[in-house]
Write an enzyme that holds these catalytic residues in place. Structure first.
Site, short mmCIF file in Angstrom:
data_model
loop_
_atom_site.label_atom_id
_atom_site.label_comp_id
_atom_site.label_asym_id
_atom_site.label_seq_id
_atom_site.Cartn_x
_atom_site.Cartn_y
_atom_site.Cartn_z
N ASP A 69 0.69 -1.13 -0.13
CA ASP A 69 -0.42 -0.29 -0.47
C ASP A 69 1.27 1.72 0.11
O ASP A 69 0.57 1.91 0.77
CB ASP A 69 -0.72 0.09 1.24
CG ASP A 69 -1.02 -1.64 1.77
OD1 ASP A 69 -1.80 -1.78 0.37
OD2 ASP A 69 -1.63 -1.21 2.24
N GLU A 113 -11.21 0.38 -2.66
CA GLU A 113 -10.00 0.38 -1.42
C GLU A 113 -8.83 1.46 -2.27
O GLU A 113 -8.71 1.05 -3.36
CB GLU A 113 -10.46 -0.84 -0.43
CG GLU A 113 -8.97 -1.44 -0.87
CD GLU A 113 -8.42 -3.04 -0.53
OE1 GLU A 113 -9.70 -3.50 0.79
OE2 GLU A 113 -7.86 -3.74 -0.22
#
Length: 503
Positions: A45, A264
């Site tokens: 991420d 997301e």
């Protein structure tokens, strides 16, 4: 004699039409160098920020790395523990970041998806990050530091999700909404309504065209949401509720997703040249065969609506695969040793020289969940949609002079169509030839056409009546081959990448 020459010319013309005359073959597959670029570090991420001429990426599990050139990174922090130099008080005797969520359901503390930005009013580097118990019980927290590498000091928790009627008082729910507010408005069947309200994770921070500060966040559950931040404090400015406009006082502006569809890792970048806000999100599951991928929406207003090429937004639906421009998913070219899989949870950077970069984590078709950060340069097509280069950046620049005719870019290409599927399928390259006349022929006999805007890098490829608009770029692939790339977005939300291996 003249008639004989005419007949010969006609025969040659017919022969050229049948054999793809004018199509350069390029380097043969036997001549290709083959390999995958491997960095040797893992940052899940990754969120990118530039400071003092260096590029920093911060990721989940308290990982961080730094680079001088966007091509090689060095780890500067790793591991959710007290020895990690990123934080100085996260694991104190009164660990406020975990007081509501506790340990993650699978064990240990979850410290996820940070985003770091410099706040000139506070004169601090500010890190926004999430802590979590499960897929709906999470926090978004804030920490500050004097230096970009830390140590960061936890300040407070901004948002909560996953609370119930009995423990809402353990959050800032009543502080924000007032003592008379009812937590039941956020409940369904006695539990937090995660189908319509967000899981408070994955915050990223950006400035809008008026230099206002915003936070976009959310994951699966009730989708992606947006809140303005007060630059004087770094804390949310909670708006007035407006049910018709999907504005909630506590959570802010609803943008996309919901009903626990996969969506997301939101990231928004405002570009003053196109005057659009670009919202990138990830669909699918993040594991190697989970179909993870990057999707693109844009809006001319910071609060939306965010739409795809078709003009559609993704809101409360049971099948979202057709919504959003799929920028990249699973793919393989002939010069790659293994397929690249599950790319996603990205951030973006517009560098000082005007170049755009897409930063994300990447898994590989290697039988494991090993992942690494990736940095690919991005470009705008003539309609203002972003396309990413097929290979990691190696310092390339797009041609300012462009190309004069299709003849300049003709050749035998290997084309990947990323489609719009959300699956474990690997999209393998197929042969596609472009001849000097702009005729396009695929190895299966499918045909199309190619045109070029003279003196520009803008190209249009039409395949089965679908128009794909993109750009032409020359660069190095990840095995060191010289390549010419075409990257284009279709009217069907698909992205195609075509690669010609230059001799």
């Amino acid at each position: 004699m003249k008639g004989t020459k005419f007949i010969i010319a006609v025969l040659i013309g017919l022969l050229c039409m049948g054999t793809g005359c004018g199509t350069k073959k390029g380097k043969s597959l036997d001549e290709l160098a083959v390999g995958n670029q491997m960095m040797g570090i893992s940052v899940h991420d990754p969120s990118i920020v530039k400071a003092d001429g260096r590029y920093y990426i911060f990721g989940s599990h308290m990982e961080a790395a730094v680079s001088d050139d966007l091509q090689s990174f060095k780890s500067i922090a790793s591991g959710v523990n007290e020895a990690n130099p990123l934080f100085e008080n996260l694991f104190s005797e009164d660990p406020g970041a975990f007081s509501f969520v506790g340990n993650y359901i699978e064990g240990g503390y979850a410290v996820w998806a940070p985003d770091v930005i410099y706040n000139p009013v506070l004169e601090k580097w500010v890190m926004y990050f999430s802590t979590s118990y499960d897929y709906r019980t999470s926090n978004i927290c804030m920490a500050t530091a004097d230096q970009i590498e830390g140590p960061y000091s936890y300040q407070e928790t901004l948002l909560y999700s996953g609370y119930g009627l009995l423990n809402a008082e353990e959050t800032n729910f009543y502080e924000i909404l007032g003592a008379d507010a009812s937590a039941s408005n956020y409940m369904s069947a006695g539990k937090y309504n995660n189908l319509n309200f967000p899981n408070c994770i994955d915050p990223t921070i950006f400035y809008d065209e008026d230099n206002k500060l915003w936070m976009v966040y959310g994951s699966w559950s009730g989708g992606i949401w947006l809140l303005e931040l007060d630059e004087n404090t770094g804390l949310p400015i909670h708006p007035e509720a407006d049910e018709e406009k999907h504005i909630d006082t506590y959570y802010g502006y609803y943008l996309l997703g919901g009903l626990h569809n996969s969506c997301e890792g939101p990231y928004i970048l405002y570009d003053n040249e196109t005057d659009y806000y670009y919202l990138l999100v990830s669909y699918g599951g993040l594991i190697r065969e989970g179909g993870y991928q990057v999707r693109q929406f844009r809006s001319d207003n910071v609060t939306g609506p965010y739409v795809d090429v078709k003009g559609n937004t993704f809101a409360y639906t049971t099948d979202h695969s057709e919504y959003g421009v799929k920028m990249l998913g699973n793919y393989k070219f002939p010069s790659l040793k293994t397929a690249y899989m599950a790319p996603g949870h990205c951030s973006m950077l517009k560098d000082d020289d005007g170049k755009y970069y897409l930063v994300y984590h990447q898994r590989f078709d290697s039988g494991s969940e090993y992942h690494e950060p990736r940095v690919h340069q991005m470009f705008m097509n003539e309609d203002g949609w972003m396309v990413a280069a097929p290979f990691a950046t190696a310092g390339e620049s797009i041609s300012e002079e462009g190309y004069q005719s299709v003849k300049d870019i003709s050749g035998l290409y290997y084309l990947v169509n990323h489609g719009t599927d959300i699956s474990s399928e690997v999209h393998n390259a197929v042969e596609m030839s472009i001849n000097d006349k702009g005729e396009v022929v695929f190895e299966n006999g499918k045909k199309g056409s190619c045109s070029l805007q003279e003196g520009t890098p803008f190209v249009t490829i039409i395949i089965e009546d679908i128009s794909y608009k993109g750009v032409v770029l020359e660069m190095l692939d990840e095995a060191g081959n010289n390549v010419r790339c075409i990257m284009a977005v279709g009217k069907n939300n698909e992205t195609i990448w075509a690669v010609f291996y230059i001799e």
